[in-house]
Scaffold this motif. Structure first.
Motif, short mmCIF file in Angstrom:
data_model
loop_
_atom_site.label_atom_id
_atom_site.label_comp_id
_atom_site.label_asym_id
_atom_site.label_seq_id
_atom_site.Cartn_x
_atom_site.Cartn_y
_atom_site.Cartn_z
N TYR A 102 -10.57 -1.09 -9.68
CA TYR A 102 -9.88 -1.45 -10.91
C TYR A 102 -10.69 -2.50 -11.69
O TYR A 102 -10.84 -2.42 -12.91
CB TYR A 102 -8.48 -2.00 -10.58
CG TYR A 102 -7.69 -2.29 -11.82
CD1 TYR A 102 -7.08 -1.25 -12.51
CD2 TYR A 102 -7.60 -3.58 -12.34
CE1 TYR A 102 -6.38 -1.49 -13.69
CE2 TYR A 102 -6.91 -3.83 -13.50
CZ TYR A 102 -6.30 -2.79 -14.18
OH TYR A 102 -5.63 -3.05 -15.33
N HIS A 159 5.10 6.47 -7.92
CA HIS A 159 5.23 5.06 -8.34
C HIS A 159 4.39 4.81 -9.58
O HIS A 159 3.20 5.11 -9.59
CB HIS A 159 4.77 4.17 -7.18
CG HIS A 159 5.11 2.73 -7.36
ND1 HIS A 159 6.36 2.23 -7.13
CD2 HIS A 159 4.36 1.68 -7.77
CE1 HIS A 159 6.38 0.94 -7.37
NE2 HIS A 159 5.17 0.58 -7.76
N PHE A 206 1.87 1.67 -3.55
CA PHE A 206 0.69 1.93 -4.39
C PHE A 206 0.22 3.37 -4.22
O PHE A 206 -0.15 4.06 -5.16
CB PHE A 206 -0.44 0.96 -4.02
CG PHE A 206 -1.66 1.14 -4.88
CD1 PHE A 206 -1.82 0.43 -6.06
CD2 PHE A 206 -2.65 2.06 -4.54
CE1 PHE A 206 -2.92 0.61 -6.87
CE2 PHE A 206 -3.75 2.26 -5.34
CZ PHE A 206 -3.90 1.53 -6.51
N ASN A 207 0.27 3.84 -3.00
CA ASN A 207 -0.26 5.17 -2.67
C ASN A 207 0.74 6.30 -2.96
O ASN A 207 0.42 7.45 -2.76
CB ASN A 207 -0.63 5.17 -1.17
CG ASN A 207 -1.55 6.30 -0.81
OD1 ASN A 207 -2.30 6.80 -1.65
ND2 ASN A 207 -1.50 6.75 0.43
N TRP A 267 0.82 -1.21 0.00
CA TRP A 267 0.00 0.00 0.00
C TRP A 267 0.86 1.27 0.00
O TRP A 267 0.58 2.24 -0.67
CB TRP A 267 -0.95 0.01 1.21
CG TRP A 267 -1.66 1.32 1.40
CD1 TRP A 267 -1.54 2.15 2.46
CD2 TRP A 267 -2.59 1.95 0.51
NE1 TRP A 267 -2.32 3.26 2.30
CE2 TRP A 267 -2.99 3.16 1.11
CE3 TRP A 267 -3.13 1.60 -0.73
CZ2 TRP A 267 -3.89 4.04 0.51
CZ3 TRP A 267 -4.03 2.48 -1.33
CH2 TRP A 267 -4.40 3.67 -0.71
N LYS A 324 1.41 0.75 -10.49
CA LYS A 324 0.35 0.51 -9.51
C LYS A 324 -0.42 -0.77 -9.82
O LYS A 324 -0.75 -1.56 -8.94
CB LYS A 324 -0.59 1.71 -9.45
CG LYS A 324 0.14 2.92 -8.87
CD LYS A 324 -0.74 4.12 -8.80
CE LYS A 324 0.05 5.35 -8.45
NZ LYS A 324 0.48 5.43 -7.06
N LYS A 325 -0.70 -0.96 -11.08
CA LYS A 325 -1.46 -2.15 -11.49
C LYS A 325 -0.69 -3.42 -11.10
O LYS A 325 -1.27 -4.41 -10.67
CB LYS A 325 -1.71 -2.05 -13.00
CG LYS A 325 -2.09 -3.33 -13.69
CD LYS A 325 -3.54 -3.70 -13.39
CE LYS A 325 -4.05 -4.88 -14.18
NZ LYS A 325 -3.30 -6.09 -14.10
N ASN A 341 -9.19 -0.33 -3.89
CA ASN A 341 -8.58 -0.01 -5.19
C ASN A 341 -8.63 -1.20 -6.15
O ASN A 341 -8.83 -1.01 -7.34
CB ASN A 341 -7.15 0.48 -4.99
CG ASN A 341 -7.14 1.93 -4.56
OD1 ASN A 341 -7.28 2.83 -5.38
ND2 ASN A 341 -7.04 2.17 -3.26
#
Ligand code: FES
Length: 257
Positions: A252, A203, A198-199, A195, A206-207, A248
């Motif tokens: 997605y 970066h 990702f946050n 996380w 993310k996927k 998230n």
């Protein structure tokens, strides 16, 4: 300096032999559990196995069960835990019950759960770090370097700071009931680091992070009992990180429809 006599009941294991040894020590005020263990080692039993380095809650080496709760020995004062009697509550509301009691003036020390014991209070961290590596916890900022520094707003930077505070002590891992029943579960520290990246607005992959954690051994395995958040010595919030990743991942999936 005031002193009191404390009994330390310590788990000992070497090979197949497992037992508890009891050591008595005059604990001085201001003494941590790690200080006490090192004093025992120095004065009573040099064979006692304990891992530590910084003695200052930074290196994350001294995680262990203190009165059945995973904590850092260098951050836990003897005076805080010597008189604890009800050590853990199981269940919620009217069915909640204490599952363990101990005598006052005694401290029970055992190795961190969910990791193989090497000797006494020393565990083998390899499974913990292997799982951390699986979420690829490093920044991927892209090939093109910007001319100026990448600015981040204060709010986001504080948010990331909560997770960057993790010292990888595995105390959360030792408190997790999901790791206990599924040794493949990535665990709270790895998922909270997922996380953290990702946050991070810098970066770019993310996927990829979502792909790495979108499974029963990842974000969907968490029971949401918040043990990890409760025991973290650095106030990291792994359960909240897992819930944010879930939201998230769900978003997605909806976007792909
Ligand atoms: S000895 Fe470094 S965190 Fe406890």
């Amino acid at each position: 300096v005031s002193t009191t006599h404390i009994r330390f009941k310590v788990y000992r294991s070497s090979g197949k032999q497992k037992k508890y040894d009891v050591y008595e020590l005059k604990a001085e005020s201001g003494m941590t559990v790690l200080d006490a263990l090192l004093k025992i080692k120095e004065e009573q039993d040099g064979t006692l196995g304990v891992r530590y380095s910084c003695r200052w809650s930074v290196c994350g080496s001294c995680g262990m069960l203190i009165n059945k709760i995973p904590r850092l020995a260098c951050r836990t004062m003897v005076s805080e835990v010597e008189n604890e009697t009800v050590l853990r509550i199981e269940g919620w509301g009217p069915i909640a019950k204490p599952v363990f009691r101990k005598a006052k003036g005694e401290i029970l020390l055992e190795p961190l759960p969910n990791l193989p014991v090497v000797k006494d209070l020393i565990v083998d961290w390899r499974p913990f770090f292997e799982k951390l590596k699986k979420v690829e916890p490093w920044l991927v900022g892209g090939e093109v370097q910007p001319d100026k520094e990448r600015l981040m707003n204060n709010e986001r930077s504080l948010e990331l700071g909560v997770y960057a505070n993790c010292i990888l002590c595995a105390v959360c891992y030792g408190s997790c009931p999901v790791v206990e029943r599924d040794r493949e579960y990535l665990g709270p520290a790895a998922l909270s680091q997922a996380w953290r990246f990702f946050n991070d607005p810098r970066h770019i992959e993310k996927k990829k992070i979502l792909d790495l954690v979108d499974s029963q051994q990842g974000i969907w395995g968490c029971d949401g009992v918040y043990n990890c958040t409760e025991v973290c010595p650095k106030s990291v919030k792994p359960t909240q990180a897992i819930m944010a990743l879930r939201r998230n991942a769900f978003k997605y999936k909806l976007m792909r429809r």
